[in-house]
Design a protein around this motif. Structure first.
Motif, PDB file in Angstrom:
ATOM      1  N   VAL A   1       0.844  -1.199   0.000  1.00 56.31           N
ATOM      2  CA  VAL A   1       0.000   0.000   0.000  1.00 56.31           C
ATOM      3  C   VAL A   1       0.882   1.251   0.000  1.00 56.31           C
ATOM      4  O   VAL A   1       0.676   2.175  -0.795  1.00 56.31           O
ATOM      5  CB  VAL A   1      -0.958   0.013   1.221  1.00 56.31           C
ATOM      6  N   THR A   2       1.876   1.260   0.880  1.00 54.92           N
ATOM      7  CA  THR A   2       2.774   2.407   0.986  1.00 54.92           C
ATOM      8  C   THR A   2       3.521   2.645  -0.326  1.00 54.92           C
ATOM      9  O   THR A   2       3.644   3.786  -0.781  1.00 54.92           O
ATOM     10  CB  THR A   2       3.769   2.201   2.144  1.00 54.92           C
ATOM     11  N   LYS A   3       4.000   1.573  -0.947  1.00 52.25           N
ATOM     12  CA  LYS A   3       4.707   1.718  -2.224  1.00 52.25           C
ATOM     13  C   LYS A   3       3.803   2.316  -3.297  1.00 52.25           C
ATOM     14  O   LYS A   3       4.223   3.185  -4.061  1.00 52.25           O
ATOM     15  CB  LYS A   3       5.256   0.370  -2.698  1.00 52.25           C
ATOM     16  N   LEU A   4       2.558   1.862  -3.340  1.00 49.94           N
ATOM     17  CA  LEU A   4       1.621   2.407  -4.330  1.00 49.94           C
ATOM     18  C   LEU A   4       1.390   3.898  -4.085  1.00 49.94           C
ATOM     19  O   LEU A   4       1.436   4.703  -5.011  1.00 49.94           O
ATOM     20  CB  LEU A   4       0.282   1.655  -4.282  1.00 49.94           C
ATOM     21  N   GLU A   5       1.181   4.266  -2.842  1.00 50.05           N
ATOM     22  CA  GLU A   5       0.854   5.650  -2.511  1.00 50.05           C
ATOM     23  C   GLU A   5       2.046   6.603  -2.632  1.00 50.05           C
ATOM     24  O   GLU A   5       1.851   7.805  -2.766  1.00 50.05           O
ATOM     25  CB  GLU A   5       0.294   5.722  -1.084  1.00 50.05           C
ATOM     26  N   THR A   6       3.253   6.074  -2.604  1.00 51.57           N
ATOM     27  CA  THR A   6       4.447   6.933  -2.669  1.00 51.57           C
ATOM     28  C   THR A   6       5.204   6.789  -3.996  1.00 51.57           C
ATOM     29  O   THR A   6       6.397   7.076  -4.052  1.00 51.57           O
ATOM     30  CB  THR A   6       5.390   6.638  -1.482  1.00 51.57           C
ATOM     31  N   ARG A   7       4.516   6.322  -5.006  1.00 54.50           N
ATOM     32  CA  ARG A   7       5.075   6.214  -6.365  1.00 54.50           C
ATOM     33  C   ARG A   7       6.273   5.277  -6.472  1.00 54.50           C
ATOM     34  O   ARG A   7       7.173   5.477  -7.280  1.00 54.50           O
ATOM     35  CB  ARG A   7       5.473   7.592  -6.902  1.00 54.50           C
ATOM     36  N   ARG A   8       6.289   4.253  -5.635  1.00 53.32           N
ATOM     37  CA  ARG A   8       7.373   3.272  -5.711  1.00 53.32           C
ATOM     38  C   ARG A   8       6.864   1.934  -6.257  1.00 53.32           C
ATOM     39  O   ARG A   8       7.563   0.930  -6.176  1.00 53.32           O
ATOM     40  CB  ARG A   8       8.028   3.096  -4.348  1.00 53.32           C
ATOM     41  N   ARG A   9       5.668   1.949  -6.808  1.00 48.89           N
ATOM     42  CA  ARG A   9       5.106   0.767  -7.467  1.00 48.89           C
ATOM     43  C   ARG A   9       4.717   1.185  -8.876  1.00 48.89           C
ATOM     44  O   ARG A   9       4.112   2.231  -9.070  1.00 48.89           O
ATOM     45  CB  ARG A   9       3.882   0.267  -6.697  1.00 48.89           C
ATOM     46  N   ASP A  10       5.075   0.366  -9.857  1.00 53.23           N
ATOM     47  CA  ASP A  10       4.900   0.754 -11.252  1.00 53.23           C
ATOM     48  C   ASP A  10       3.654   0.215 -11.939  1.00 53.23           C
ATOM     49  O   ASP A  10       3.374   0.573 -13.084  1.00 53.23           O
ATOM     50  CB  ASP A  10       6.121   0.328 -12.077  1.00 53.23           C
ATOM     51  N   ASN A  11       2.909  -0.670 -11.283  1.00 51.71           N
ATOM     52  CA  ASN A  11       1.712  -1.199 -11.932  1.00 51.71           C
ATOM     53  C   ASN A  11       0.685  -1.670 -10.915  1.00 51.71           C
ATOM     54  O   ASN A  11       1.012  -1.912  -9.751  1.00 51.71           O
ATOM     55  CB  ASN A  11       2.063  -2.333 -12.901  1.00 51.71           C
ATOM     56  N   VAL A  12      -0.540  -1.773 -11.375  1.00 49.49           N
ATOM     57  CA  VAL A  12      -1.658  -2.316 -10.603  1.00 49.49           C
ATOM     58  C   VAL A  12      -2.406  -3.233 -11.563  1.00 49.49           C
ATOM     59  O   VAL A  12      -2.728  -2.825 -12.678  1.00 49.49           O
ATOM     60  CB  VAL A  12      -2.604  -1.189 -10.108  1.00 49.49           C
ATOM     61  N   THR A  13      -2.657  -4.453 -11.149  1.00 49.17           N
ATOM     62  CA  THR A  13      -3.382  -5.374 -12.020  1.00 49.17           C
ATOM     63  C   THR A  13      -4.869  -5.007 -12.011  1.00 49.17           C
ATOM     64  O   THR A  13      -5.347  -4.275 -11.130  1.00 49.17           O
ATOM     65  CB  THR A  13      -3.228  -6.838 -11.559  1.00 49.17           C
ATOM     66  N   VAL A  14      -5.576  -5.535 -12.968  1.00 47.84           N
ATOM     67  CA  VAL A  14      -7.026  -5.302 -13.020  1.00 47.84           C
ATOM     68  C   VAL A  14      -7.679  -5.867 -11.761  1.00 47.84           C
ATOM     69  O   VAL A  14      -8.546  -5.225 -11.157  1.00 47.84           O
ATOM     70  CB  VAL A  14      -7.641  -5.923 -14.298  1.00 47.84           C
ATOM     71  N   ASN A  15      -7.262  -7.054 -11.320  1.00 51.94           N
ATOM     72  CA  ASN A  15      -7.823  -7.644 -10.098  1.00 51.94           C
ATOM     73  C   ASN A  15      -7.578  -6.742  -8.896  1.00 51.94           C
ATOM     74  O   ASN A  15      -8.461  -6.558  -8.056  1.00 51.94           O
ATOM     75  CB  ASN A  15      -7.209  -9.023  -9.819  1.00 51.94           C
ATOM     76  N   GLU A  16      -6.378  -6.179  -8.812  1.00 55.42           N
ATOM     77  CA  GLU A  16      -6.058  -5.276  -7.706  1.00 55.42           C
ATOM     78  C   GLU A  16      -6.893  -4.008  -7.777  1.00 55.42           C
ATOM     79  O   GLU A  16      -7.410  -3.542  -6.755  1.00 55.42           O
ATOM     80  CB  GLU A  16      -4.566  -4.931  -7.718  1.00 55.42           C
ATOM     81  N   LEU A  17      -7.051  -3.452  -8.967  1.00 59.28           N
ATOM     82  CA  LEU A  17      -7.856  -2.235  -9.143  1.00 59.28           C
ATOM     83  C   LEU A  17      -9.296  -2.471  -8.693  1.00 59.28           C
ATOM     84  O   LEU A  17      -9.865  -1.657  -7.959  1.00 59.28           O
ATOM     85  CB  LEU A  17      -7.830  -1.777 -10.605  1.00 59.28           C
ATOM     86  N   LEU A  18      -9.871  -3.588  -9.102  1.00 56.52           N
ATOM     87  CA  LEU A  18     -11.258  -3.889  -8.732  1.00 56.52           C
ATOM     88  C   LEU A  18     -11.392  -4.103  -7.226  1.00 56.52           C
ATOM     89  O   LEU A  18     -12.346  -3.614  -6.605  1.00 56.52           O
ATOM     90  CB  LEU A  18     -11.770  -5.103  -9.512  1.00 56.52           C
ATOM     91  N   ALA A  19     -10.434  -4.805  -6.630  1.00 59.12           N
ATOM     92  CA  ALA A  19     -10.485  -5.020  -5.176  1.00 59.12           C
ATOM     93  C   ALA A  19     -10.299  -3.705  -4.422  1.00 59.12           C
ATOM     94  O   ALA A  19     -10.997  -3.450  -3.437  1.00 59.12           O
ATOM     95  CB  ALA A  19      -9.414  -6.040  -4.761  1.00 59.12           C
ATOM     96  N   LEU A  20      -9.382  -2.856  -4.879  1.00 56.72           N
ATOM     97  CA  LEU A  20      -9.194  -1.544  -4.248  1.00 56.72           C
ATOM     98  C   LEU A  20     -10.487  -0.738  -4.301  1.00 56.72           C
ATOM     99  O   LEU A  20     -10.908  -0.143  -3.303  1.00 56.72           O
ATOM    100  CB  LEU A  20      -8.072  -0.772  -4.936  1.00 56.72           C
ATOM    101  N   ALA A  21     -11.131  -0.725  -5.457  1.00 55.05           N
ATOM    102  CA  ALA A  21     -12.380   0.022  -5.601  1.00 55.05           C
ATOM    103  C   ALA A  21     -13.443  -0.516  -4.648  1.00 55.05           C
ATOM    104  O   ALA A  21     -14.142   0.260  -3.973  1.00 55.05           O
ATOM    105  CB  ALA A  21     -12.867  -0.041  -7.044  1.00 55.05           C
ATOM    106  N   LYS A  22     -13.559  -1.835  -4.552  1.00 59.98           N
ATOM    107  CA  LYS A  22     -14.562  -2.430  -3.658  1.00 59.98           C
ATOM    108  C   LYS A  22     -14.290  -2.055  -2.207  1.00 59.98           C
ATOM    109  O   LYS A  22     -15.178  -1.591  -1.493  1.00 59.98           O
ATOM    110  CB  LYS A  22     -14.581  -3.951  -3.813  1.00 59.98           C
TER     111      LYS A  22
END
Length: 165
Positions: free
Chosen positions: A46-67
């Motif tokens: 989570v921290t890596k995503l929020e601080t621009r240290r992660r370069d991708n998000v899968t479709v499954n991850e995007l849908l789960a985050l939204a839910k």
């Protein structure tokens, strides 16, 4: 210029950070909620995503985050500011408002074959659309020829109930 996928991921990360705070979730609680949805994230992810240290998000991850964050996926993927430019492809930048309407299937991108764009939908949606236009035409609110020019996929014939129609 950074890779388009990375830019989109950074935009998603910024929205996740904002929504996580709005939902009163710590990074650990968000990770736990994602894990309960089958996406095995840790607090550090989570921290890596929020601080621009992660370069991708899968479709499954995007849908789960939204839910888990209680939003439609489009509101993680597309900035809320309509006039903000965003990448659609590595070669195409568009205003967020237009992209949001495209993602929602309300407005095609420039150069799109509108017949395909409007008809590649579940049959139930196409039937509902046809029923809507039939009702407008039957009431005389819109001329059938106008409907057929705007929506050729509808192919509206004569008024329902006409003996020879």
């Amino acid at each position: 210029m950074e890779h388009t996928e990375t830019r989109l991921t950074w935009m998603i990360g910024a929205r996740v950070k904002e929504l996580r705070a709005r939902n009163g979730l710590t990074a650990q609680k968000l990770a736990d909620a994602l894990a309960s949805e089958g996406v095995p994230w840790e607090r550090g992810t989570v921290t890596k995503l929020e601080t621009r240290r992660r370069d991708n998000v899968t479709v499954n991850e995007l849908l789960a985050l939204a839910k888990v964050l209680n939003v439609a996926p489009v509101h993680l993927l597309v900035p809320l500011e309509d006039d903000q430019p965003m990448p659609v492809t590595p070669e195409t930048m568009m205003q967020a408002g237009h992209v949001r309407e495209w993602v929602r299937a309300r407005k095609a991108l420039p150069g799109t074959d509108l017949r395909i764009f409007r008809t590649e939908v579940p049959l139930s949606e196409l039937a509902a659309k046809r029923e809507f236009f039939e009702t407008l035409a039957d009431r005389g609110d819109v001329d059938r020829d106008v409907i057929n020019r705007i929506n050729p996929e509808m192919g509206l014939g004569r008024k329902r109930g006409d003996a020879d129609g």
